[in-house]
Design an enzyme around this catalytic site. Structure first.
Site, mmCIF file in Angstrom:
data_model
loop_
_atom_site.group_PDB
_atom_site.id
_atom_site.type_symbol
_atom_site.label_atom_id
_atom_site.label_comp_id
_atom_site.label_asym_id
_atom_site.label_seq_id
_atom_site.Cartn_x
_atom_site.Cartn_y
_atom_site.Cartn_z
ATOM 1 N N SER A 258 -9.450 1.836 3.677
ATOM 2 C CA SER A 258 -8.584 2.590 2.794
ATOM 3 C C SER A 258 -7.672 1.717 1.933
ATOM 4 O O SER A 258 -7.043 2.228 0.994
ATOM 5 C CB SER A 258 -7.727 3.552 3.626
ATOM 6 O OG SER A 258 -6.872 2.861 4.516
ATOM 7 N N SER B 196 -9.799 -0.680 7.679
ATOM 8 C CA SER B 196 -9.197 -0.537 6.352
ATOM 9 C C SER B 196 -8.588 -1.796 5.765
ATOM 10 O O SER B 196 -8.190 -1.800 4.603
ATOM 11 C CB SER B 196 -8.134 0.570 6.377
ATOM 12 O OG SER B 196 -8.746 1.824 6.543
ATOM 13 N N LYS C 136 0.836 -1.197 0.000
ATOM 14 C CA LYS C 136 0.000 0.000 0.000
ATOM 15 C C LYS C 136 0.874 1.253 0.000
ATOM 16 O O LYS C 136 1.922 1.290 0.669
ATOM 17 C CB LYS C 136 -0.905 -0.050 1.230
ATOM 18 C CG LYS C 136 -1.995 0.999 1.305
ATOM 19 C CD LYS C 136 -2.849 0.711 2.542
ATOM 20 C CE LYS C 136 -3.907 1.769 2.759
ATOM 21 N NZ LYS C 136 -4.703 1.478 3.993
#
Length: 476
Positions: free
Chosen positions: A157, A181, A82
């Site tokens: 997220s 997330s 990420k």
């Protein structure tokens, strides 16, 4: 299986075959990069491809194995990282235009631990601005799409992570979770994850200029999103390896002591102020039946203080965000993310001053109640969301949109506030008017026992099947 189809392998299958020498790491990485080229343009899940670096590492791993070097447990497994975590030489942009040139001087512990285990990073995945939405879109890289279709948000997220791994880009996808997330993208895309508990995975970004707030330290965790539940048993032991840069990391083994059977599972369909959708209810029934058939003892319970813990926890987190992050959000964020935070602050009025300190202290009160519950019920099966996953930008639709996207997710952020591990696994593929959609459930585990949650996820997956299989039949 031909070399071009090696992207279909799970992480467990990939590691077994590369370690045995049945396939080369180069062939595995080539297949995954080809898959990325084929499907990522319409998904925008991987926003920083690292093809050349991945090919070079694959060659080096093959050469090392041929020379007799020992192989790590993730030898040749393709992973994504990420974009809010440091990776040497890459920007830790966090989806923010103003941070696009913040280049990491070193690897975060999760990256270095994956590399030490033999994994190959093939790209970096998208996140919303400041990694603080349950959806994934930002002005720097744009919107990520869900591989099931544009009728479903990819979640956030870690939306790029969930979308990419389910589409067949990498077998493991790194993500993180301060309020959901990891689990939001797993639920949106039909993937599997376990949110680790407090201090289970070492966390630190070498590029950071200040320490995180105390609640961010207590609630945020690093983890992995996968498409086969057993891959968590393979990969998480590498992820939880100690790192001295996180002085509060707890160096416990992945597997805890065996419990005397049958393991008792508390079961609830409680959704408090929200109606339970029939498809979610059916998914919970399927998960319960799968656990019963696998030998678990499932009993209905009244979960203690859950709704209160979730709301208090998120209001406390908003208090910390207001004090420590709001200036950067207002100065560097887009209108969309500022609108989102306006609604956060409206629906979850931030605690401030003495009251914030009191509510932070109250974490122990809620965690104690659950610790006592989980002496009897080491696992608790719960809804994740009370309704099927929402559409893109639902959190921008005013009061009702935010209530659906985040207000109903108290089962998610309550676990962050109390620091408890929580698995998220698909238990149903719903055929809704807008299109097919996976429905995930949550399995809360006793503190330090992520392995128990993963065992239960495996039992449910064995009944339901992997969601990637019907998805790939649609995608091709």
């Amino acid at each position: 299986m031909s070399d071009k189809d090696l992207w279909r392998l799970s992480a467990t299958e990939t590691a077994a075959r590369t370690i045995a020498g049945d396939v080369t790491v180069e062939a595995v990485i080539a297949a995954n990069l080809a898959r990325m080229e084929a499907v990522n343009p319409r998904l925008n899940a991987v926003v920083v491809p690292l093809a050349e670096e991945a090919r070079a590492r694959a060659r080096a791993l093959d050469q090392a194995r041929a020379a007799g070097a020992p192989c790590g447990p993730l030898h040749g497994v393709p992973v994504t990282i990420k974009i809010n975590v440091d990776q040497t030489g890459q920007a830790n942009s966090n989806g923010v235009v103003a941070l696009k040139d913040v280049i990491a001087p070193g690897d975060a512990p999760v990256v270095s631990n994956l590399l030490k285990a033999g994994a190959v990073v093939i790209g970096r995945t998208n996140t919303p601005e400041f990694s603080f939405r349950a959806d994934t879109d930002n002005p720097l890289f744009g919107r990520t799409q869900n591989p099931w279709g544009t009728h479903i948000s990819p979640g956030g997220s870690s939306g790029g992570a969930g979308s990419s791994v389910m589409a067949g880009i990498g077998a493991l996808a790194h993500g993180n979770d301060i309020g959901g997330s990891l689990r939001f993208p797993a639920a949106a895309n039909g993937a599997v994850t376990v949110k680790p508990g407090l201090s289970r995975v070492a966390a630190y970004n070498p590029s950071q200029t200040a320490e995180r707030g105390m609640l961010a330290q207590a609630m945020s965790v690093q983890g992995l999103i996968v498409r086969s539940a057993a891959d968590l048993h393979l990969s998480m032991p590498a992820l939880i390896a100690p790192d001295a840069r996180d002085p509060f990391h707890v160096p416990l083994p992945w597997r805890g002591a065996a419990l005397e059977g049958p393991i008792k599972v508390g079961f609830t369909k409680e959704t408090y102020d929200f109606d339970l959708h029939p498809e979610v209810s059916a998914a919970l029934d399927t998960a319960r039946d799968a656990l019963v058939d696998a030998g678990y003892q499932v009993e209905e319970i009244d979960p203690p203080l859950l709704h209160e813990a979730g709301i208090v926890g998120y209001r406390a987190l908003m208090g910390e965000v207001l004090a420590l992050m709001e200036p950067a959000i207002r100065a560097q964020g887009s209108k969309a993310i500022n609108d989102v935070f306006d609604e956060y602050f409206s629906q979850f009025p931030p605690y401030e001053g003495t009251e914030l300190l009191q509510m932070m202290a109250k974490r122990t009160y809620y965690a104690r109640a659950w610790s006592e519950l989980q002496q009897d019920y080491p696992l608790v099966l719960t809804p994740f969301l009370p309704q099927p996953f929402f559409a893109p930008d639902r959190d921008l639709d005013g009061v009702e949109g935010m209530r659906e996207a985040l207000g109903s997710a108290f089962w998610s952020y309550a676990m962050n506030y109390m620091g408890l591990p929580a698995g998220c696994v698909p238990a149903r593929l719903a055929n809704l008017p807008q299109g097919p959609q996976p429905i995930n459930v949550q399995i809360v585990a006793r503190r330090w026992r992520e392995d128990l949650a993963v065992d239960a996820c495996i039992a449910i997956e064995e009944r339901v099947g992997r969601m990637c299989d019907p998805l790939w039949a649609r995608l091709g």
